[in-house]
Design a protein around this motif. Structure first.
Motif, short mmCIF file in Angstrom:
data_model
loop_
_atom_site.label_atom_id
_atom_site.label_comp_id
_atom_site.label_asym_id
_atom_site.label_seq_id
_atom_site.Cartn_x
_atom_site.Cartn_y
_atom_site.Cartn_z
N THR A 1 0.86 -1.23 0.00
CA THR A 1 -0.10 -0.04 0.10
C THR A 1 0.85 1.21 0.14
O THR A 1 0.31 2.25 0.24
CB THR A 1 -0.88 0.01 1.15
OG1 THR A 1 -0.07 -0.15 2.37
CG2 THR A 1 -1.68 -1.15 1.32
N ASP B 1 -0.79 4.99 -0.58
CA ASP B 1 -0.59 5.69 0.55
C ASP B 1 0.05 7.23 0.29
O ASP B 1 -0.22 8.11 0.60
CB ASP B 1 0.19 5.42 1.73
CG ASP B 1 -0.73 4.15 2.33
OD1 ASP B 1 -2.02 4.19 2.18
OD2 ASP B 1 0.07 3.31 3.19
N SER B 2 1.08 6.96 -0.79
CA SER B 2 1.70 8.28 -1.21
C SER B 2 0.85 9.25 -1.92
O SER B 2 1.24 10.34 -2.23
CB SER B 2 3.03 7.82 -2.03
OG SER B 2 2.69 7.28 -3.37
N ALA C 1 -2.17 10.05 -1.23
CA ALA C 1 -3.47 10.32 -0.49
C ALA C 1 -3.62 12.01 -0.17
O ALA C 1 -4.51 12.60 -0.14
CB ALA C 1 -3.10 9.85 1.01
N PRO D 1 -5.86 11.07 -4.03
CA PRO D 1 -6.36 9.80 -3.59
C PRO D 1 -7.02 8.92 -4.47
O PRO D 1 -7.09 7.66 -4.43
CB PRO D 1 -7.13 10.27 -2.31
CG PRO D 1 -7.51 11.77 -2.56
CD PRO D 1 -6.43 12.44 -3.52
#
Length: 273
Positions: free
Chosen positions: A30, A34-35, A37, A41
């Protein structure tokens, strides 16, 4: 379908995709999502839903085949080292051997040149060094000894048959030496190497040619994949998968080439009856 049903279906795609992403990506699965977000997103969500929930979870190819195809496509594109690193790691996670990965990268030298293969091997070296959880493997074996041209001619006939012979014949009036080099290097040196079976080589070649957008060569190698045991479904699945890595235009163009190849083979098959 009601809005509630739509929401449930989207959730199912996401959950299915996330489960597969974690299986391929392991502990770092993930990190890329996550990077995104703080900036995009929705792209992270779409990557999970479409890339993994819709595409990689499809039947028709094993995860090993899918990862080899992805590694091959990203190597020849030459502009996605972080993604290549992720998918080499992912290939190891689903049972692809280091030898098979190295052979796929060496194979790319035929279709995208030595710089692409060398850059891919640099990425692979970094991934292998970090995977202390896996046993070491010996270096990839060398090609068999003997006459390169004879070996290459035999491999060309076995793999590409009439389609490959037509390519070589078309070069005789303008570049016969190139035809000889093609047979000696591509088929005598590379395709004849142990470490990756012919069906896997043709599968990654279809992925590479689709990503590069080289329709005539793609047609030859769709024939080749079918000649060495591949199925029409496997061909189509590789092409669909390339939508995620080379874009929809490349995948659509590949589908058009496949349609023509399938029709040609059906005509030839009926004429032999």
């Amino acid at each position: 379908m009601t809005s509630t049903q739509n929401s449930a279906a989207e959730l199912d795609r996401y959950e299915r995709g996330m489960a597969l992403l974690q299986r391929v990506g392991g502990p770092a699965a993930t990190a890329v999502i996550d990077s995104l977000a703080d900036i995009a997103p929705d792209l992270g969500r779409l990557t999970v839903e479409f890339g993994y929930g819709d595409i990689l979870s499809r039947p028709g190819l094993t995860l090993r085949q899918r990862q080899l195809a992805t590694v091959g496509a990203l190597t020849v594109l030459g502009n996605a080292a972080p993604q290549l690193r992720f998918h080499i790691d992912g290939a190891l996670n689903v049972g692809v051997t280091r030898t098979e990965i190295v052979e796929t990268l060496i194979h790319a030298s035929v279709y995208a040149g030595f710089p692409a293969a060398l850059n891919g091997l640099t990425v692979a070296r970094e991934v292998f060094a970090a995977r202390t959880d896996l046993p070491a493997e010996p270096p990839a074996p060398s090609a068999p000894e003997g006459d390169r041209f004879a070996r290459g001619s035999a491999a060309l006939t076995e793999i590409d048959g009439h389609a490959g012979e037509q390519v070589v014949a078309a070069l005789q009036d303008i570049a016969p030496d190139f035809a000889r080099l093609l047979i000696e290097f591509a088929f005598g040196d590379i395709y004849s190497r142990p470490g990756l079976d012919l069906k896997s080589r043709e599968l990654v070649t279809v992925a590479m040619c689709t990503a590069l957008g080289v329709a005539p060569q793609l047609g030859v190698h769709i024939h080749g994949l079918l000649n060495v045991g591949g199925t029409e479904q496997e061909v189509v699945e590789v092409l669909i998968q390339m939508a995620g890595y080379a874009g929809f235009p490349a995948a659509l163009n590949g589908i058009s080439v496949a349609r023509a190849v399938f029709a040609e083979r059906k005509i030839n098959q009926n004429s032999d009856i």
